[in-house]
Scaffold this motif. Structure first.
Motif, mmCIF file in Angstrom:
data_model
loop_
_atom_site.group_PDB
_atom_site.id
_atom_site.type_symbol
_atom_site.label_atom_id
_atom_site.label_comp_id
_atom_site.label_asym_id
_atom_site.label_seq_id
_atom_site.Cartn_x
_atom_site.Cartn_y
_atom_site.Cartn_z
ATOM 1 N N ALA A 1 5.272 7.115 -8.493
ATOM 2 C CA ALA A 1 5.343 5.887 -9.168
ATOM 3 C C ALA A 1 4.046 5.106 -9.480
ATOM 4 C CB ALA A 1 6.078 4.919 -8.574
ATOM 5 N N LEU A 2 3.101 5.076 -8.531
ATOM 6 C CA LEU A 2 1.826 4.775 -8.531
ATOM 7 C C LEU A 2 0.831 5.251 -9.668
ATOM 8 C CD1 LEU A 2 1.021 4.139 -4.698
ATOM 9 C CD2 LEU A 2 1.560 2.350 -6.468
ATOM 10 N N VAL A 3 1.023 6.713 -9.665
ATOM 11 C CA VAL A 3 0.344 7.429 -10.799
ATOM 12 C C VAL A 3 0.706 7.332 -11.934
ATOM 13 C CG1 VAL A 3 -0.385 9.758 -11.258
ATOM 14 C CG2 VAL A 3 -0.388 9.183 -8.761
ATOM 15 N N SER A 4 2.089 7.264 -12.258
ATOM 16 C CA SER A 4 2.608 7.011 -13.565
ATOM 17 C C SER A 4 2.228 5.676 -14.036
ATOM 18 C CB SER A 4 3.831 7.339 -13.818
ATOM 19 O OG SER A 4 4.667 6.627 -12.921
ATOM 20 N N ALA A 5 2.019 4.615 -13.170
ATOM 21 C CA ALA A 5 1.708 3.421 -13.711
ATOM 22 C C ALA A 5 0.124 3.117 -13.751
ATOM 23 C CB ALA A 5 2.150 2.513 -12.462
ATOM 24 N N GLY A 6 -0.603 4.131 -13.537
ATOM 25 C CA GLY A 6 -2.114 3.847 -13.708
ATOM 26 C C GLY A 6 -2.742 3.446 -12.584
ATOM 27 N N MET A 7 -2.441 3.524 -11.314
ATOM 28 C CA MET A 7 -2.840 2.982 -10.121
ATOM 29 C C MET A 7 -3.981 3.496 -9.520
ATOM 30 S SD MET A 7 -1.507 -0.041 -9.854
ATOM 31 C CE MET A 7 -1.069 -0.401 -11.531
ATOM 32 N N GLU A 8 -4.171 5.034 -9.951
ATOM 33 C CA GLU A 8 -5.398 5.661 -9.460
ATOM 34 C C GLU A 8 -6.570 4.970 -9.641
ATOM 35 O OE1 GLU A 8 -3.917 9.212 -11.158
ATOM 36 O OE2 GLU A 8 -3.968 10.478 -9.087
ATOM 37 N N ARG A 9 -6.666 4.425 -10.771
ATOM 38 C CA ARG A 9 -8.008 3.682 -11.059
ATOM 39 C C ARG A 9 -8.359 2.588 -10.147
ATOM 40 N NH1 ARG A 9 -7.305 -0.395 -15.743
ATOM 41 N NH2 ARG A 9 -9.572 -0.825 -15.527
ATOM 42 N N TYR A 10 -7.462 2.199 -9.578
ATOM 43 C CA TYR A 10 -7.713 0.858 -8.570
ATOM 44 C C TYR A 10 -7.808 1.198 -6.993
ATOM 45 C CZ TYR A 10 -5.983 -1.872 -12.697
ATOM 46 O OH TYR A 10 -5.693 -2.296 -14.128
ATOM 47 N N LEU A 11 -6.994 2.215 -6.748
ATOM 48 C CA LEU A 11 -7.073 2.865 -5.476
ATOM 49 C C LEU A 11 -8.055 3.746 -4.990
ATOM 50 C CD1 LEU A 11 -2.970 3.411 -5.219
ATOM 51 C CD2 LEU A 11 -4.015 1.407 -4.181
ATOM 52 N N GLY A 12 -8.387 3.980 -3.540
ATOM 53 C CA GLY A 12 -9.382 4.879 -3.204
ATOM 54 C C GLY A 12 -8.495 6.035 -2.518
ATOM 55 N N ILE A 13 -7.276 5.642 -1.597
ATOM 56 C CA ILE A 13 -6.603 6.451 -1.108
ATOM 57 C C ILE A 13 -5.430 6.414 -0.862
ATOM 58 C CG2 ILE A 13 -6.649 7.679 1.674
ATOM 59 C CD1 ILE A 13 -9.784 7.444 0.685
ATOM 60 N N MET A 14 -4.697 7.433 -0.830
ATOM 61 C CA MET A 14 -2.921 7.601 -0.686
ATOM 62 C C MET A 14 -2.948 7.731 0.527
ATOM 63 S SD MET A 14 -1.266 7.196 -3.587
ATOM 64 C CE MET A 14 -1.517 7.147 -5.329
ATOM 65 N N THR A 15 -2.048 6.804 1.444
ATOM 66 C CA THR A 15 -1.837 6.935 2.880
ATOM 67 C C THR A 15 -0.384 6.826 3.099
ATOM 68 O OG1 THR A 15 -1.693 4.466 2.740
ATOM 69 C CG2 THR A 15 -3.839 5.609 3.426
ATOM 70 N N SER A 16 -0.127 7.619 4.338
ATOM 71 C CA SER A 16 1.381 8.043 4.778
ATOM 72 C C SER A 16 1.338 8.026 6.191
ATOM 73 C CB SER A 16 1.846 9.218 4.135
ATOM 74 O OG SER A 16 3.294 9.439 4.509
ATOM 75 N N HIS A 17 2.425 7.832 6.824
ATOM 76 C CA HIS A 17 2.828 8.060 8.316
ATOM 77 C C HIS A 17 3.505 9.456 8.217
ATOM 78 C CE1 HIS A 17 2.064 3.451 9.246
ATOM 79 N NE2 HIS A 17 0.945 4.000 8.714
ATOM 80 N N ALA A 18 3.731 9.782 9.480
ATOM 81 C CA ALA A 18 4.290 11.139 9.698
ATOM 82 C C ALA A 18 5.748 10.924 10.221
ATOM 83 C CB ALA A 18 3.767 11.909 10.438
ATOM 84 N N TYR A 19 6.400 9.872 10.689
ATOM 85 C CA TYR A 19 7.498 9.588 11.506
ATOM 86 C C TYR A 19 8.754 10.085 10.502
ATOM 87 C CZ TYR A 19 4.471 6.691 14.106
ATOM 88 O OH TYR A 19 3.502 6.411 14.680
ATOM 89 N N GLY A 20 8.771 9.756 9.266
ATOM 90 C CA GLY A 20 9.893 10.107 8.166
ATOM 91 C C GLY A 20 9.559 11.581 7.650
ATOM 92 N N GLY A 21 8.739 12.325 8.199
ATOM 93 C CA GLY A 21 8.226 13.706 7.557
ATOM 94 C C GLY A 21 6.825 13.989 7.617
ATOM 95 N N ASP A 22 6.503 15.363 8.079
ATOM 96 C CA ASP A 22 5.253 15.568 8.173
ATOM 97 C C ASP A 22 4.377 16.142 6.720
ATOM 98 O OD1 ASP A 22 4.612 15.450 11.077
ATOM 99 O OD2 ASP A 22 5.822 17.198 11.333
ATOM 100 N N ALA A 23 3.294 15.747 6.772
ATOM 101 C CA ALA A 23 2.524 16.322 5.452
ATOM 102 C C ALA A 23 2.320 17.735 5.361
ATOM 103 C CB ALA A 23 1.020 15.449 5.578
ATOM 104 N N ASP A 24 3.000 18.106 4.380
ATOM 105 C CA ASP A 24 3.484 19.584 4.434
ATOM 106 C C ASP A 24 3.035 20.215 3.087
ATOM 107 O OD1 ASP A 24 5.449 18.445 2.907
ATOM 108 O OD2 ASP A 24 7.208 19.441 4.128
#
Ligand code: NAG
Ligand code: NAG
Ligand code: NAG
Ligand code: NAG
Length: 458
Positions: free
Chosen positions: A248-271
């Motif tokens: 959703a963030l990428v299609s709304a063009g938010m990459e130009r404002y953001l530095g990092i996409m961040t997530s926790h692992a409780y609801g699923g590991d980074a795979d």
């Protein structure tokens, strides 16, 4: 039966040695940037650390941040407190257009002390993350009950639109640290916004419309203040939810404002990699419901070191993570919980690490901030291979063996490198120096079953 198994093991090892294709590392083929590894001391754990006696304090700091004696962590994640006792803006000015009254106690729940200590060891990545906006800026009117930021789509409040006020508040927090000589480098405005609970938090919708309506405001406010800070989003509870937010963030063009996409692992590991051009960080993981233990490998339980070795390897090698941050670093007498990496031995009074602590050390001590992951060729059954080019041009390979027996891994010495050292962690070793054999431009190093070996070429 035993004899047959023994013979099979010998036979297999011999086969690997004779015909196993050497792993080669292509330092020209650079993959993701590595920002590093780290921990938090949020929710009072920084103050507990600050108040500990000097013996314990020094041991814990060395274990966290020293690249000789410890994990060499290079990231800390601080909580921007929203509770009325600790927030910089405890009282509503009545309306978003009225001037706010900020206050600063110089301690910030001990996190000013903790950040100062980390900086002394060379830590440069300071992530400040707000679990919630102050309560009066939210639809629920309470920082510790579920609610949305007033003024985001679908979330009108009788008091008005608090988005700019929230951005101002976050920037003011960064400025207080700046005045204390500490550079916050990353700024987050959410923590697990897909979860509802009874402590500090702000919600967002599945389509992230609330975040999308706030991020450009925060970006402009940070820029106008002249701060060199990267904005993060969204510290979702797990990788699947962060994947939804990211799309959703990428299609709304938010990459130009953001530095990092961040997530926790409780609801699923980074795979697998998130679909973004931005760097991605795993910013919180742990197993608070399980006991603190030094166990490395028994049956693959979540409070075993090898389990964390695998989570880190999968995150960095398969999901292209640039950082992996465990939940808390150091706690005292909390051995009912695997929420943290270091605790104190009740008998000796010494600080010691969980199995997960050693798993982190195998990566964090050797792969330094500014490194790049690089391509490798060749494979070995059951072994995850991650290779890295450090800023000082040393090359590091981390080999994680889930196979049922010791495998001798052969790695071609990268061009320009002349020597190799290696460290082993398994049930009998904790980041222990281990022998490497160098012959004909190839290094041979045994990696035990359910073990991790880190090889460093200089
Ligand atoms: C919420 O606020 C916006 C902007 O002021 C306004 O356009 C909209 O009509 C409001 N919605 C409701 C349900 O009051
Ligand atoms: C913070 O940033 C300023 C400006 O870039 C720099 O001069 C200073 O050394 C930094 N302080 C720390 C503790 O890293
Ligand atoms: C320091 O604090 C730890 C943790 O409370 C304790 O076990 C230890 O005995 C203390 N050491 C000294 C010298 O007071
Ligand atoms: C090194 O390579 C040479 C030529 O291929 C070979 O004869 C020799 O046995 C190799 N040495 C070792 C220790 O593998």
């Amino acid at each position: 039966m035993r004899a047959i198994q023994g013979a099979l093991m010998l036979f297999t090892q011999a086969v690997v040695l004779v015909t196993g294709s050497a792993i080669s590392i292509n330092t020209e083929s650079q993959l993701q940037l590595i920002d590093g590894f780290g921990v938090s001391q949020a929710f009072g754990r920084a103050k507990e650390f600050q108040d500990a006696n000097t013996t314990v304090q020094k041991q814990a700091l060395d274990l966290l941040f020293s690249t000789n004696a410890g994990a060499g962590f290079s990231i800390i994640r601080n909580l921007i407190p929203s509770s009325s006792d600790a927030t910089i803006e405890p009282n509503s000015p009545g309306s978003p257009s009225n001037p706010p009254t900020y206050r600063w106690d110089g301690s910030d729940l001990g996190q000013v002390w903790f950040t100062t200590q980390a900086a002394r060891y060379g830590v440069k990545t300071i992530y400040a993350d707000a679990w919630s906006a102050p309560g009066f800026m939210k639809t629920s009117g309470n920082e510790a009950t579920p609610g949305y930021l007033c003024g985001t789509p679908g979330h009108n409040c009788s008091t008005g639109d608090w988005r700019q006020a929230y951005a101002n508040y976050l920037v003011q927090y960064v400025k207080y640290y700046q005045k204390a000589g500490l550079n916050i480098t990353h700024l987050g405005f959410l923590n697990e916004p897909d979860w509802t609970t009874d402590y500090s938090q702000t919600q967002i919708s599945d389509n992230a419309a609330d975040a999308i309506s706030f991020i450009p405001i925060l970006f402009d406010t940070v820029k106008e203040a002249g701060l060199n800070v990267e904005i993060t989003c969204c510290d979702a509870t797990g990788w699947p939810k962060q994947t939804t937010y990211t799309d959703a963030l990428v299609s709304a063009g938010m990459e130009r404002y953001l530095g990092i996409m961040t997530s926790h692992a409780y609801g699923g590991d980074a795979d697998s990699p998130l679909d973004t051009t931005l760097r991605t960080w795993l910013t919180e993981a742990g197993a608070g419901d399980y006991a603190f233990t030094t166990t490395w490998y028994n049956n693959g339980a979540i409070n075993e070191g090898m389990t964390w070795a695998n989570k880190i390897a999968m995150g960095i090698v398969q999901a292209d993570l640039s950082a992996y941050v465990y939940w808390e670093g150091f706690e005292i007498d909390q051995q009912q919980s695997y929420s943290h990496l270091l605790d104190v031995d009740g008998i000796t009074g010494d600080v010691f690490g969980s199995g997960a602590f050693h798993a982190f050390t195998m990566w964090s001590r050797f792969i330094r901030p500014g490194a790049h992951r690089v391509s490798t060729a060749g494979s070995l059954s059951g072994v995850t291979i991650g290779a890295f080019l450090n800023p000082d041009s040393s090359v590091v390979a981390v080999l994680t063996n889930n196979g049922p027996m010791t495998q001798t891994v052969q790695i071609s010495v990268p061009s320009g490198k002349t020597s190799a050292s290696a460290w082993l962690t398994d049930n009998d070793h904790q980041v222990a120096s281990t022998a490497v054999r160098v012959a004909n431009g190839t290094v041979a190093v045994p990696v035990t079953s359910h073990g991790v070996v880190t090889v460093k070429f200089t």
